[in-house]
Design an enzyme around this catalytic site. Structure first.
Site, PDB file in Angstrom:
ATOM      1  N   CYS A 113    -132.337  27.819  33.657  1.00  0.00           N
ATOM      2  CA  CYS A 113    -132.433  26.598  34.462  1.00  0.00           C
ATOM      3  C   CYS A 113    -132.663  25.389  33.563  1.00  0.00           C
ATOM      4  O   CYS A 113    -132.204  24.288  33.863  1.00  0.00           O
ATOM      5  CB  CYS A 113    -133.554  26.717  35.478  1.00  0.00           C
ATOM      6  SG  CYS A 113    -133.520  28.261  36.394  1.00  0.00           S
ATOM      7  N   CYS A 137    -123.991  31.034  39.930  1.00  0.00           N
ATOM      8  CA  CYS A 137    -124.795  30.854  41.141  1.00  0.00           C
ATOM      9  C   CYS A 137    -124.433  29.591  41.897  1.00  0.00           C
ATOM     10  O   CYS A 137    -124.923  29.361  42.995  1.00  0.00           O
ATOM     11  CB  CYS A 137    -126.264  30.801  40.771  1.00  0.00           C
ATOM     12  SG  CYS A 137    -126.609  29.444  39.671  1.00  0.00           S
TER      13      CYS A 137
HETATM   14 FE1  FES Z   1    -128.125  29.246  38.816  1.00  0.00          FE
HETATM   15 FE2  FES Z   1    -130.366  29.658  37.597  1.00  0.00          FE
HETATM   16  S1  FES Z   1    -129.435  30.895  39.057  1.00  0.00           S
HETATM   17  S2  FES Z   1    -128.899  28.148  37.231  1.00  0.00           S
HETATM   18 FE1  FES Z   2    -130.478  28.083  39.545  1.00  0.00          FE
HETATM   19 FE2  FES Z   2    -132.739  27.718  38.394  1.00  0.00          FE
HETATM   20  S1  FES Z   2    -132.081  29.486  39.363  1.00  0.00           S
HETATM   21  S2  FES Z   2    -131.168  26.313  38.610  1.00  0.00           S
END
Ligand code: FES
Ligand code: FES
Length: 125
Positions: free
Chosen positions: A102, A33
């Site tokens: 996370c 992400c």
């Molecule tokens: Fe990237 Fe949670 S979506 S760390």
């Molecule tokens: Fe990316 Fe939490 S969803 S850090």
């Protein structure tokens, strides 16, 4: 969905920022992400005197990092290394399952910063 503690740390995060002459810095990213977490340590002797964090992540990432910094301040490096992502999530009263990764970001950055500190010390010797 989020506990009061999570909301508290999200809306009022502790130890946000940078330490200018940090002697340990850890950065981890989630390739999927693109979220990034950086943790700065000021270590004296074997003790974490100060710790700050910066994150490009979601609210749960902010809350878990904030909690991690509170948990490790004043601890020895070995004590800090024992803090797992599960322990951080637990200290926050739990996280929704979809948000557990996370807290990995926060714990991993902490561990990376401690490793960086050790590597820097070895270079000095
Ligand atoms: Fe990237 Fe949670 S979506 S760390
Ligand atoms: Fe990316 Fe939490 S969803 S850090």
């Amino acid at each position: 969905m989020y506990t009061e503690k999570v909301m508290d740390h999200f809306t009022n995060p502790r130890n946000v920022g940078e330490i200018e002459n940090a002697n340990g810095v850890g950065e981890v990213g989630n390739a999927k992400c693109g979220d990034i977490m950086r943790i700065y340590l000021d270590v004296e002797g074997d003790v974490i005197k100060d710790v700050k964090f910066k994150t490009f992540g979601c609210g749960a990432a902010v809350a878990t990092s904030s909690m991690v910094t509170e948990m490790v301040k004043g601890k020895t490096l070995d004590e800090a290394l024992e803090i797992s992502n599960a322990a951080v999530a637990e200290a926050l009263g739990g996280l929704p399952p979809a948000k557990m990764h996370c807290s990995n970001l926060a714990a991993d950055a902490l561990h990376a910063a401690i490793k960086d500190y050790h590597e820097k010390q070895e270079k000095k010797e």
